[in-house]
Structures are given as C-alpha cells and as structure tokens.
Design an enzyme around this catalytic site. Structure first.
Site, PDB file in Angstrom:
ATOM      1  N   CYS A   1       0.825  -1.208   0.000  1.00 24.34           N
ATOM      2  CA  CYS A   1       0.000   0.000   0.000  1.00 24.34           C
ATOM      3  C   CYS A   1       0.861   1.261   0.000  1.00 24.34           C
ATOM      4  O   CYS A   1       2.016   1.235   0.423  1.00 24.34           O
ATOM      5  CB  CYS A   1      -0.881   0.007   1.233  1.00 24.34           C
TER       6      CYS A   1
ATOM      7  N   ARG B   1       2.156   0.950  -6.091  1.00 16.56           N
ATOM      8  CA  ARG B   1       2.348   0.064  -4.943  1.00 16.56           C
ATOM      9  C   ARG B   1       1.141  -0.835  -4.693  1.00 16.56           C
ATOM     10  O   ARG B   1       1.250  -1.856  -4.017  1.00 16.56           O
ATOM     11  CB  ARG B   1       2.620   0.892  -3.686  1.00 16.56           C
TER      12      ARG B   1
ATOM     13  N   TRP C   1      -3.207  -2.474  -1.554  1.00 18.65           N
ATOM     14  CA  TRP C   1      -3.002  -3.847  -2.053  1.00 18.65           C
ATOM     15  C   TRP C   1      -3.491  -4.742  -0.926  1.00 18.65           C
ATOM     16  O   TRP C   1      -2.883  -4.808   0.146  1.00 18.65           O
ATOM     17  CB  TRP C   1      -1.524  -4.094  -2.346  1.00 18.65           C
TER      18      TRP C   1
ATOM     19  N   ASN D   1       0.096   0.525   5.873  1.00 18.65           N
ATOM     20  CA  ASN D   1       0.783  -0.375   4.944  1.00 18.65           C
ATOM     21  C   ASN D   1       1.428  -1.461   5.779  1.00 18.65           C
ATOM     22  O   ASN D   1       2.091  -1.158   6.775  1.00 18.65           O
ATOM     23  CB  ASN D   1       1.854   0.403   4.171  1.00 18.65           C
ATOM     24  N   GLY D   2       1.241  -2.725   5.405  1.00 16.68           N
ATOM     25  CA  GLY D   2       1.864  -3.818   6.161  1.00 16.68           C
ATOM     26  C   GLY D   2       0.809  -4.703   6.791  1.00 16.68           C
ATOM     27  O   GLY D   2      -0.356  -4.711   6.373  1.00 16.68           O
TER      28      GLY D   2
ATOM     29  N   GLU E   1      13.222 -15.761 -16.175  1.00 11.55           N
ATOM     30  CA  GLU E   1      12.746 -14.370 -16.169  1.00 11.55           C
ATOM     31  C   GLU E   1      11.732 -14.154 -17.310  1.00 11.55           C
ATOM     32  O   GLU E   1      10.712 -13.475 -17.128  1.00 11.55           O
ATOM     33  CB  GLU E   1      13.939 -13.406 -16.298  1.00 11.55           C
TER      34      GLU E   1
ATOM     35  N   LYS F   1       7.950 -12.930 -16.672  1.00 11.05           N
ATOM     36  CA  LYS F   1       7.411 -11.721 -17.301  1.00 11.05           C
ATOM     37  C   LYS F   1       6.120 -12.063 -18.046  1.00 11.05           C
ATOM     38  O   LYS F   1       5.143 -11.334 -17.979  1.00 11.05           O
ATOM     39  CB  LYS F   1       8.403 -11.114 -18.309  1.00 11.05           C
TER      40      LYS F   1
ATOM     41  N   GLU G   1       3.237 -12.781 -15.518  1.00  5.48           N
ATOM     42  CA  GLU G   1       2.828 -11.548 -14.817  1.00  5.48           C
ATOM     43  C   GLU G   1       1.962 -10.660 -15.701  1.00  5.48           C
ATOM     44  O   GLU G   1       0.979 -10.097 -15.254  1.00  5.48           O
ATOM     45  CB  GLU G   1       4.074 -10.700 -14.491  1.00  5.48           C
TER      46      GLU G   1
ATOM     47  N   HIS H   1      13.798 -34.863 -18.417  1.00  5.59           N
ATOM     48  CA  HIS H   1      13.518 -35.504 -17.130  1.00  5.59           C
ATOM     49  C   HIS H   1      12.074 -35.253 -16.686  1.00  5.59           C
ATOM     50  O   HIS H   1      11.761 -35.443 -15.510  1.00  5.59           O
ATOM     51  CB  HIS H   1      14.506 -34.994 -16.074  1.00  5.59           C
TER      52      HIS H   1
ATOM     53  N   LYS I   1       4.026  -3.352  -6.639  1.00  2.00           N
ATOM     54  CA  LYS I   1       5.430  -3.115  -6.951  1.00  2.00           C
ATOM     55  C   LYS I   1       6.362  -3.470  -5.802  1.00  2.00           C
ATOM     56  O   LYS I   1       7.371  -4.127  -5.999  1.00  2.00           O
ATOM     57  CB  LYS I   1       5.604  -1.635  -7.327  1.00  2.00           C
TER      58      LYS I   1
HETATM   59  O1  M6R Z   1      11.836  -4.595  -5.051  1.00  2.00           O
HETATM   60  P1  M6R Z   1      12.406  -5.960  -5.245  1.00  2.00           P
HETATM   61  O2  M6R Z   1      13.433  -6.032  -6.311  1.00  2.00           O
HETATM   62  O3  M6R Z   1      12.928  -6.543  -3.944  1.00  2.00           O
HETATM   63  O4  M6R Z   1      11.186  -6.872  -5.685  1.00  2.00           O
HETATM   64  C1  M6R Z   1      11.330  -8.250  -5.821  1.00  2.00           C
HETATM   65  C2  M6R Z   1      10.163  -8.844  -6.574  1.00  2.00           C
HETATM   66  O5  M6R Z   1       8.979  -8.595  -5.898  1.00  2.00           O
HETATM   67  C3  M6R Z   1      10.045  -8.302  -8.006  1.00  2.00           C
HETATM   68  O6  M6R Z   1      11.216  -8.494  -8.718  1.00  2.00           O
HETATM   69  C4  M6R Z   1       8.882  -8.992  -8.734  1.00  2.00           C
HETATM   70  O7  M6R Z   1       9.168 -10.333  -8.953  1.00  2.00           O
HETATM   71  C5  M6R Z   1       8.570  -8.256 -10.043  1.00  2.00           C
HETATM   72  N1  M6R Z   1       7.148  -8.045 -10.149  1.00  2.00           N
HETATM   73  C6  M6R Z   1       8.998  -8.977 -11.258  1.00  2.00           C
HETATM   74  O8  M6R Z   1       8.652  -8.332 -12.431  1.00  2.00           O
END
Ligand code: M6R
Length: 607
Positions: free
Chosen positions: A2, A27, A74, A98-99, A479, A483, A486, A502, A602
């Site tokens: 948040c 966020r 969030w 937040n938290g 990665e 991507k 996501e 395997h 984020k």
């Molecule tokens: O802020 P950070 O780099 O610690 O965040 C880590 C992950 O939450 C972040 O890389 C997440 O996997 C992204 N959404 C990937 O695109």
C-alpha cells in the site's frame, strides 16, 4: 504494497492527497481513499478499484479540509471493496496503513469483548479501535499512540488523523518505510520521498519503531517515550508526475530506457579509459571471503542466479543463492568471513530485508544492490551498490533487473581481479563487452516489430508457454516465463534445457510454444540438442539467438530472431531485453493491464 500519505496543510488538501496517491498507485491499486477533518469531524471518500474511481468520487462529492490522509491499497486482510478501503475510521480517529498487524485477531477479540463494533474485515481496524479505546480513557493522541505501539506486532507503517485535532497528524513505523516532509508552515508524511516530491525536497526517514507527531511548524519523533532526532536530508527527486513520454505504457518506456540507464550504471562502475572496473571501497578482502550468499525475491532472485555463474567463473568463489522467504526461516549456518549480497529494486521487500538481517546475525559482511538509496535494505548494509535505473513505475521489473546485472557483473569482475582469478586482459575484454551493451540493446530495440510478430502470431493464443535456456541463459528463461505470466496471465515456465527430458518434455505438443534462449556460447551445442528434442516431438519453437545460431537452427523454428552478437558473458543482459519485449507485446495483444497487472504490487512489504 500500500501507499500512504498525510498532509497537515494551510489550504484544501484533497487534490494534493490525490496527486500524491498518483505517485504511489504502483504500490497497490485495489482501492483508494482519503479522509480529512471537516468542522473537526472525520469525513471520508473511498472507492473500490483504481485511483480514477476515487478521483471521480471526489469530483462528485468534494471533500474540503486542510488536514488529511490518503491511501492506495493492495489487499492483505479483507477483499478489495469500498468497505475495506482505507482510511479505516471510528468517530475519533482515521488510519491509513501499509503492512500487516500480525496479532490483529488477538487484539480484535479483546476489543470485541469490550463491546466495540468492527465495520471492516481489515487488520488495520484494530489500530483504529485500539487508539479509540485509549482516547476514550482520556489519553491524549500522543499517549494513545505510544501505548498502541507497545501492543502492535508485525511490520507496518501507519498515519493517523484525529477528530477535533486540526493541529496534529501522527505516524508510526516498524518494518515498512515512512518519511516525513518539511514544508513552510506545512508538514507531510508518506511512504517514501517519491510521494512527497511534489511538496518538498526536505525529507527525514523514520527508523524502525519510531512514532512521530507532526505539527505545522515541525515534528517530534519518539522511540517508546524517548525523544529522538532524525536528520533532514535533501531528496533529489523531481516533483513532476512521472510521464510515459511517447510510449503507451510505463513498461515500454522503461524497456526503452535501458541503454541509457545501463550507460549511467556503467559510468559508476567502470572506467572506460582504462577498461577497468571501479567499485566503492568495501570493508572486506575478497581473497579472504569464504563464501558469498545471495538472496532476493522474484526477478531480483534471477539476478542472483545469473551472478552465481559470474562469481563462480570469474572470481572462483563459492556462491549460494537463496530465495529470501525460504532462507530467512531455514536459518542455515553461514561461514565466518562470508559475504551476503541482497538484491532488491525497492530496497524494502520485507523477505529480503529479513534475510539480510539474518545474515547480519551470522556476522556476514552485508552488501546490497538496490535502486532506492534511503531504503531499509540500503540502510542495513555495510556496502550499498546502487543501480542507476531511476524510478521504475511499471510493476514488472525491467530496467531494474538489467542494471542489477550490470552491478553484479562489475562486482564479480572486481572480486576476480582482487583474488587474482581474472587477468588484466580478461578484465579489459569484459569491460569492453559491457561498454558496448547500450549500443547492442539499442539495436535489439530497433527490431521491436519482430518481437511483436512473434507475440501476436505464436504466443498470444497459447495457453502454456515454455522457456528453455542453459548456463547463463537458464535464469533468462526463468525471467522470460515470469514476465509472460505476470503480464499476459498465460501459464509459462522456464526450464534448464538439460532438464526437459527428465519430465517437462511430456508437455510438448503442437499447442505449446517453446522459446529457446540460445546465444552461441560455449554450450550452444547442448541447447541445440534440446531444441532438436522439442522439434522431434512436434513442438512450436521460437528461437532467440544470434546470426550464427539462427543460421544453424532458424530454419527449423516456427519463428526466430537474430540478436546482435555479444560476448557470451554479457548475453543475459541483452537476451533479457528480448524476453521483456516478447512478454510486453503478448500482453498488448491480449489487452491485459500491462503496468498494473492483476493481483500484483510493486513493493512487497508483507510476507
Ligand atoms: O523490489 P524488489 O526487487 O525486492 O522486488 C522483488 C520482486 O517482488 C520483483 O522483482 C517482482 O518479482 C517483479 N514483479 C517482477 O517483475
């Protein structure tokens, strides 16, 4: 997670709160809300969904008041709805948070037993109710907050607005970030300096367990009952609202910024004249380091995976990589003389922060690779290795990841030089390969239409997509898959090419595109065999290679792209750009919400 903001102002604050929330929306974007004092009473406007809904709401039902708080959410406890949107309020106090309040159930049971009625499903409401119960016992807001801090468990940042008190705003933090901004007869409090940037560049950062009382002419910070000082620093962030330039999305803008930000990052870590790496001074002797432990989450963890190859090969150092959320609870013994490197764009991912704290308890030297200088992870570290990515707004990490790779490669080279495992010639060769990267990435970006074609013709219609890579390209495959899922919500997995036979090879049929990340590096022949194994089973192959690789395998692929030739050591940085573009254009073809994908946020400041 948040985003929170509070303003003790001189003029109507609602438009300013909404402006700050725009900068915090990355966020979390399940719901949003603002509260102010109107004739001494708490008044709120809240809306489910994105901030535009709240904007429409306050346009229909304006909210006056010169002191107020705001929130973009969030969801953790309670589904995203107006009822659970913050500010959460009683008639005495309104809270943005937040938290997570970990002992909320225990507190709620106590408060319900006292006869208090809860209106939301949030953990936050226990804070509002607890403060209210103290206020009803005739405590002052200061006494109530000090006492509440002793009762709350978990990681949180919160800001409170009290009815009848136009003169104060209060905040508190444990774990999650919170910054105070100083204006002229006005005060601000918010998640970070980015949120405060339109109002002031004079910022102080609260420490864990601080609580703060803001008044028009300044603030007082406390730890328990003890008054403490937090220095005011100058934030260099621009107050302009971050724009997308000529791009349709922040993500595309950030993909395109990579040549520039990689150039900026290289500028900090390389001397182009001597083609040598320059690292900040570190309280460690690489020749005496027994082991490197790297920890991170999500995309940042894949940066650790790539770096493991680099540190092992170039510096001949043993490296363990650990997903932070597992590492922190597994509590493995770490050897004396070890180094722990945490990698995090935000510098506030709670699992990574706690993993680093664990490493600290094991007497490791703490290094961090972060993009936010005043972040919690940066402040805990002995050495901070900054990426120069600039603010990353798209929820999917792009330029943060590639700049992390640049910093980690420079560090591995520096360690190799110090340990005598890398010759001067090798260092020069690698430095040159890095210096050339921005130009090679530009060339890749110029081939954007090729990526769009593959995305539209092969990937967007798929239900499942596999990514294969070996060696340094294995983390790139992971990665690429992350991507794609996501952004486009297509199920995607990355595998080490050699692992296919395997088990995962059972998934291959003519409906599953397989993206093979295959620069012509020393193990190209091996991935070429895995490519053939997929082909023999009728798989639909997408080949990402260079001209030599495409000459060899391209005719057998459904689609292929020849990326510019680069030294294999830096290939993960270049090939990452290719998988970013594939994911971006697939999501574009599917029409998903690219900058704010569903369910994501984020900065992940909760467990
Ligand atoms: O802020 P950070 O780099 O610690 O965040 C880590 C992950 O939450 C972040 O890389 C997440 O996997 C992204 N959404 C990937 O695109």
């Amino acid at each position: 997670m948040c985003g929170i903001i509070g303003i003790l102002g001189k003029a109507p604050v609602t438009p300013l709160l909404v402006e700050a929330l725009k900068r915090l929306e990355y966020r979390g974007y399940d719901s949003a809300g603002v509260a102010t004092l109107v004739n001494g009473h708490i008044e709120r406007r809240r809306a489910e969904g994105k901030l535009v809904n709240l904007e429409a709401r306050v346009a229909r039902e304006p909210l006056p008041g010169i002191i107020g708080i705001g929130h973009t959410r969030w969801a953790t406890h309670g589904k995203p709805s107006e009822r659970n949107a913050h500010p959460i309020a009683t008639d005495r106090v309104a809270i943005v948070h937040n938290g997570i309040i970990e002992n909320f159930q225990e507190l709620k049971d106590e408060l319900v037993a006292e006869g208090r009625k809860f209106e939301s499903d949030t953990d936050t409401e226990v804070v509002a109710q607890l403060l209210t119960s103290y206020l009803e016992l005739q405590m002052s807001p200061e006494e109530a907050m000090g006492k509440a801090m002793g009762r709350l468990r978990g990681a949180f940042a919160l800001v409170a607005l009290f009815s009848g008190r136009h003169d104060i705003l209060m905040g508190a933090r444990r774990g999650s970030s919170l910054a105070v901004g100083y204006g002229e007869g006005e005060m601000y409090i918010g998640t970070d300096a980015l949120a405060l940037a339109p109002f002031t560049s004079r910022v102080s950062y609260l420490e864990d367990n601080d609580w703060v009382v803001l008044k028009a002419d300044g603030c007082s910070v406390y730890q328990g009952t003890q008054k403490v000082e937090r220095p005011i620093k100058k934030s260099g962030l621009s107050g302009d609202l971050m724009g997308k330039g000529n791009h349709q999305h922040f993500m595309l803008k950030e993909i395109h910024e990579q040549p520039a930000v990689i150039g900026d990052t290289l500028h900090s870590y390389l001397d182009p004249a001597t083609r040598s790496v320059r690292l900040p001074s570190m309280p460690l002797d690489w020749t005496k380091v027994s082991r490197v432990t790297m920890t991170a989450c999500g995309t940042a963890f894949y940066a650790c995976m790539v770096a493991k190859y680099w540190f092992e090969k170039l510096a001949r150092l043993p490296v363990e990589i650990e997903v932070a959320s597992e590492f922190r609870y597994r509590e493995p013994p770490l050897p004396e003389g070890g180094v722990c490197i945490a990698v995090s764009q935000s510098g506030e991912t709670v699992d990574t922060l706690e993993a680093l704290r664990y490493a600290q308890s094991q007497k490791q030297t703490l290094l961090s690779v972060v993009n936010v200088p005043e972040s919690a992870i940066a402040r805990l570290s002995n050495v901070v290795l900054m990426t120069r990515a600039g603010p990353e707004i798209g929820v999917a990490s792009t330029k943060a990841f590639t700049t992390q790779l640049v910093v980690l490669l420079a560090t591995a080279i520096g360690a190799g030089r110090a340990r005598g495992t890398l010759s001067r010639q090798e260092e020069e060769r690698l430095a040159l390969a890095m210096i050339e990267l921005p130009a090679r990435i530009n060339e890749t970006l110029n081939m954007e239409e090729d990526y769009r074609r593959i995305a539209e013709n092969t990937l967007a219609g798929a239900r499942d997509v596999l990514y294969l890579g070996r060696g340094l390209s294995f983390p790139v495959a992971l990665e690429g898959a992350l991507k794609l899922k996501e952004l486009s919500y297509i199920h995607a997995e990355g595998y080490a090419g050699g692992e296919m036979k395997h088990g995962p090879i059972a998934l291959i049929d003519d409906a599953v595109p397989v993206v093979v990340v295959a620069p012509t590096d020393p193990i190209f022949d091996k991935i070429a065999s895995n490519f053939e194994q997929v082909r023999a089973r009728g798989g639909r192959l997408v080949l990402l290679s260079d001209a030599r690789g495409v000459a060899r395998l391209g005719a057998k692929a459904e689609m292929s792209i020849a990326l510019p030739d680069v030294d294999p050591v830096v290939s993960p940085i270049l090939y990452t750009v290719a998988v970013q573009l594939l994911a971006y254009y697939t999501a574009l073809a599917k029409g998903t919400d690219i900058d704010q994908p569903r369910n994501l946020a984020k900065s992940v400041t909760v467990e």
